[in-house]
Design an enzyme around this catalytic site. Structure first.
Site, PDB file in Angstrom:
ATOM      1  CD  GLU A  38      -2.984  -0.593  -0.164  1.00  0.00           C
ATOM      2  OE1 GLU A  38      -3.040   0.584  -0.564  1.00  0.00           O
ATOM      3  OE2 GLU A  38      -3.578  -1.510  -0.738  1.00  0.00           O
ATOM      4  CB  THR A  44       4.673   4.326  -7.190  1.00  0.00           C
ATOM      5  OG1 THR A  44       5.293   5.308  -6.356  1.00  0.00           O
ATOM      6  CG2 THR A  44       5.729   3.711  -8.066  1.00  0.00           C
ATOM      7  N   GLY A  82      11.091   6.991  -5.611  1.00  0.00           N
ATOM      8  CA  GLY A  82      10.687   8.374  -5.365  1.00  0.00           C
ATOM      9  C   GLY A  82       9.938   8.559  -4.050  1.00  0.00           C
TER      10      GLY A  82
END
Ligand code: SF4
Length: 352
Positions: A38, A44, A82
């Site tokens: 999750e 993403t 990221g």
């Protein structure tokens, strides 16, 4: 909010059972694995997450292994996904769960919501999927589906969230809240897509007010997507076979990651002048000369960054800040967590 709820949940879950994508985190009830998936899936795509999820579980197969790991190893495993704050929060929370909850993810939403990284979405998603708690999730896909179902006009910016959550609480399947949540998100991802919703294939079409009015393409109102463009310079400084890298501050964008020295060019400043200024500010050195090597474009959060890398020679050797600035052989830079833009530059240097 008004939409026809007759057999709504049955139709939705039935469709989900027949159409859901075959994803590894859907085959487990392990709360730790569900939690990791999750968090990775926030901001993403599924395709990008898949290899990271598999690799992560090999490195950190359970909460205790994650809690024991040094932060730099955690950031390295996250490198390229990221939004690194997510990895820092996973690590901090794993430590807290081991210390205060005997290594078990708490069942109580109020307790979970007090841990780093557990906002309303993650709390509801993990508890409904792992422990079948009746907690609706609200994220971008669900928001879009619900706005269309009830023909709520305007942007999908959260203005309707209170009403949507109240409606979801009435609608969520009490016996299978996890499947209900996943089904709604999957419908948004596969059928009720942002552009060109596939209404003819939709299992809840007869409940949908936007479809009935032919408004599915204008709900929600399109977003204006403007990312901020940033020009940045990086100095590639060598001493023999080693390169100078430094660690970013512990807070802010890409916190704690390692990169070549440099920074943003100011408005009206040439790239060469920005490079000389940044190296002087960060390392206290004067630039002797700089040769342009390559430009790399990369997106971080809302920034579109053009990184300009220069091979630099300095007038004097820098005095390094111990622990935060290091000379490192090119092949060893991969042992450090580095932003994706810098990783492209390392790749370039390796193949030069
Ligand atoms: Fe979305 Fe179309 Fe289904 Fe309505 S009918 S929920 S707009 S896919």
């Amino acid at each position: 909010m008004v939409f026809d709820k007759k057999n709504f949940s049955d139709r939705l879950i039935h469709w989900y059972e027949g159409h859901k994508r075959n994803l590894p985190w859907r085959k487990t009830k392990d709360p730790y694995k569900i939690w990791i998936s999750e968090v990775m899936l926030q901001q993403t795509t599924v395709q990008a997450v898949l290899p990271y999820y598999r690799a992560w579980l090999k490195i950190f197969p359970d909460i205790r292994s994650l809690a024991r790991a040094p932060l730099q190893r955690v950031l390295k495993a996250w490198q390229g996904l990221g939004y690194y704050g997510r990895a820092r929060n996973l690590h901090a929370t794993a430590k807290m769960i081991v210390e205060n909850h005997r290594g078990k993810l708490p069942h109580d939403p109020d307790v979970l919501a007090g841990l780093p990284g557990f906002g309303p979405y993650t709390t509801a998603a993990v508890l409904s999927l792992a422990y079948q708690k009746v907690l609706p999730v609200l994220e971008a896909n669900v928001r879009r589906v619900m706005m269309r179902l009830a023909a709520l006009h305007g942007k999908a910016d959260g203005r309707h969230d209170k009403a949507i959550l109240a409606e979801l609480l009435k609608t969520i399947d009490r016996k299978s809240p996890g499947d209900f949540n996943q089904a709604l998100m999957e419908l948004g991802a596969l059928v009720c897509r942002a552009r060109n919703p596939q209404c003819l294939l939709c299992p809840i079409q007869t409940s949908c007010a936007a479809y009935a009015r032919g408004e599915q393409d204008v709900i929600p109102a399109p977003k204006s997507r403007r990312s901020q463009k940033v020009k940045a310079v990086l100095g590639i400084i060598r001493k023999g076979a080693k390169y100078l890298i430094q660690q970013r501050p512990e807070t802010g964008l890409l916190a704690g990651l390692w990169e070549f020295p440099g920074g943003k060019a100011k408005r009206g400043e040439t790239l060469e002048r920005a490079l000389a200024r940044e190296l002087n500010e960060e390392l206290g050195v004067e630039l002797h000369d700089a040769k342009f090597l390559l430009k790399v474009e990369h997106c971080y959060t809302q920034y579109r960054i053009a990184l300009h890398a220069y091979a630099c020679r300095l007038k004097t050797e820098p005095a390094l800040e111990p622990g935060r600035q290091k000379w490192v052989a090119l092949r060893d830079i991969h042992k450090y967590p580095i932003p994706s833009g810098s990783a492209k530059i390392v790749h370039f240097l390796e193949n030069k």
